[in-house]
Design an enzyme around this catalytic site. Structure first.
Site, short mmCIF file in Angstrom:
data_model
loop_
_atom_site.label_atom_id
_atom_site.label_comp_id
_atom_site.label_asym_id
_atom_site.label_seq_id
_atom_site.Cartn_x
_atom_site.Cartn_y
_atom_site.Cartn_z
N VAL A 158 0.82 -1.23 0.00
CA VAL A 158 0.00 0.00 0.00
C VAL A 158 0.85 1.28 0.00
O VAL A 158 0.37 2.35 -0.33
CB VAL A 158 -0.99 0.07 1.19
CG1 VAL A 158 -2.06 -1.00 1.09
CG2 VAL A 158 -0.27 0.03 2.53
N TYR A 203 4.61 5.09 15.60
CA TYR A 203 3.31 4.43 15.42
C TYR A 203 2.17 5.37 15.83
O TYR A 203 1.19 5.54 15.11
CB TYR A 203 3.27 3.14 16.25
CG TYR A 203 2.02 2.31 16.06
CD1 TYR A 203 1.87 1.50 14.93
CD2 TYR A 203 1.00 2.31 17.01
CE1 TYR A 203 0.73 0.72 14.76
CE2 TYR A 203 -0.13 1.52 16.85
CZ TYR A 203 -0.26 0.73 15.72
OH TYR A 203 -1.40 -0.04 15.55
#
Ligand code: NAD
Length: 262
Positions: free
Chosen positions: A66, A166
């Site tokens: 992706v 993250y």
């Protein structure tokens, strides 16, 4: 464009295992055909695809990263050739840092990796899918509705100083959800964010004991791990269009972890 199939079609990135597979199963059970993206070879995901087919879905497997622009374009072209329509996009694929590192030590390489997979990939996949959805709306009329669901994390709002990259990637997804919700409402496309808490998947396999302890100690209100099925059910409700007039909203599927308590 290929003639559109009769059933609605959902594309789920990272849909062959973990939370993505839970979502794909719930969507198959809700009457969707599926385009499943992943990085593994098709032979390695044959079992997962077989289960989705047994649940009633036609399944197209899209191998690709992706984070890669050409791969994203090729995947959408394959969906257009195979199904002729796209009703729902679920941006689920994502990665944790390879090693959890304190903010004072963490590397730029890890930051770049997480931004490109967790944030840039879904952001621009949404852009490309939305352009196609807008075309579908123009061709099919006002009754057609699209839906985009971003799988972020409680980390969008909960600070973990050993994986800042993250957390920032997921906070970025939260803003992307609001931006796309604001931009796409006029075309009948709803955009939602689901924030899972601690879910038992390959991603958390190495943290099993630590999270067992934290859950037993009251980290979540419901004292159990989340499951891919929990997130799948939530995504299916949104994808089926059962929650209307609520675009841009966040659904916490976290066992009450983010309820502030005293
Ligand atoms: P997982 O590692 O089990 O599955 C991730 C999936 O994404 C895999 O199929 C993997 O192949 C795919 N993927 C990874 N990088 C990719 C890329 N560059 N291109 C295409 N596919 C790619 O993880 P999971 O726990 O199922 O996580 C799914 C999503 O949920 C992630 O976005 C994750 O950040 C999020 N999330 C997970 C938890 C948890 O506790 N497990 C909690 C909150 C949010």
């Amino acid at each position: 464009m290929a003639t559109a199939t009769a059933k609605k079609v959902a594309m789920v990135t990272g849909g062959s295992r973990g939370i993505g597979f839970g979502i794909a199963m719930a969507l198959a059970g809700s009457g969707f055909d599926l385009a499943i993206n992943g990085r593994r070879d098709q032979t390695e995901v044959a079992e997962a695809i077989g289960k989705l087919q047994s649940a009633g879905a036609k399944v197209l497997y899209l191998r690709g990263d992706v984070a890669d622009r050409a791969a994203r374009a090729a995947m959408l072209e394959a969906v257009e050739r195979g199904f002729g329509r796209l009703d729902v996009l679920v941006n689920n694929a994502g990665v944790a840092p390879e090693t959890r590192a304190d903010l004072l030590d963490a590397s730029e390489e890890s930051f770049d990796r997480l931004m490109s997979i967790n944030l840039k990939g879904p952001y621009f996949l949404t852009q490309a899918a939305a352009r196609w959805m807008v075309r579908q709306r123009n061709e099919r009329g006002q009754d057609w509705r699209g839906c985009i669901i971003n799988i972020s994390s409680v980390s969008a709002a909960v600070a973990s100083v050993n994986r800042g990259d993250y957390c920032i990637s997921k906070a970025g997804i939260a803003m992307a959800t609001q931006l796309w919700a604001a931009r796409l409402a006029e075309f009948g496309i709803d955009v939602y964010e689901i924030r899972p808490g601690i879910v038992a998947t390959d991603m958390t396999a190495g943290m099993r004991e630590k999270y067992d302890r934290l859950i037993a100690g009251g980290l979540t209100v419901e004292k159990r791990w989340g499951t891919p099925e929990d997130v799948g059910r939530a995504a299916a409700v949104l994808a089926r269009g059962e929650i209307s007039y609520a675009t841009g909203q966040v659904l916490n599927v976290d066992g009450g972890m983010t309820i502030r308590r005293l």
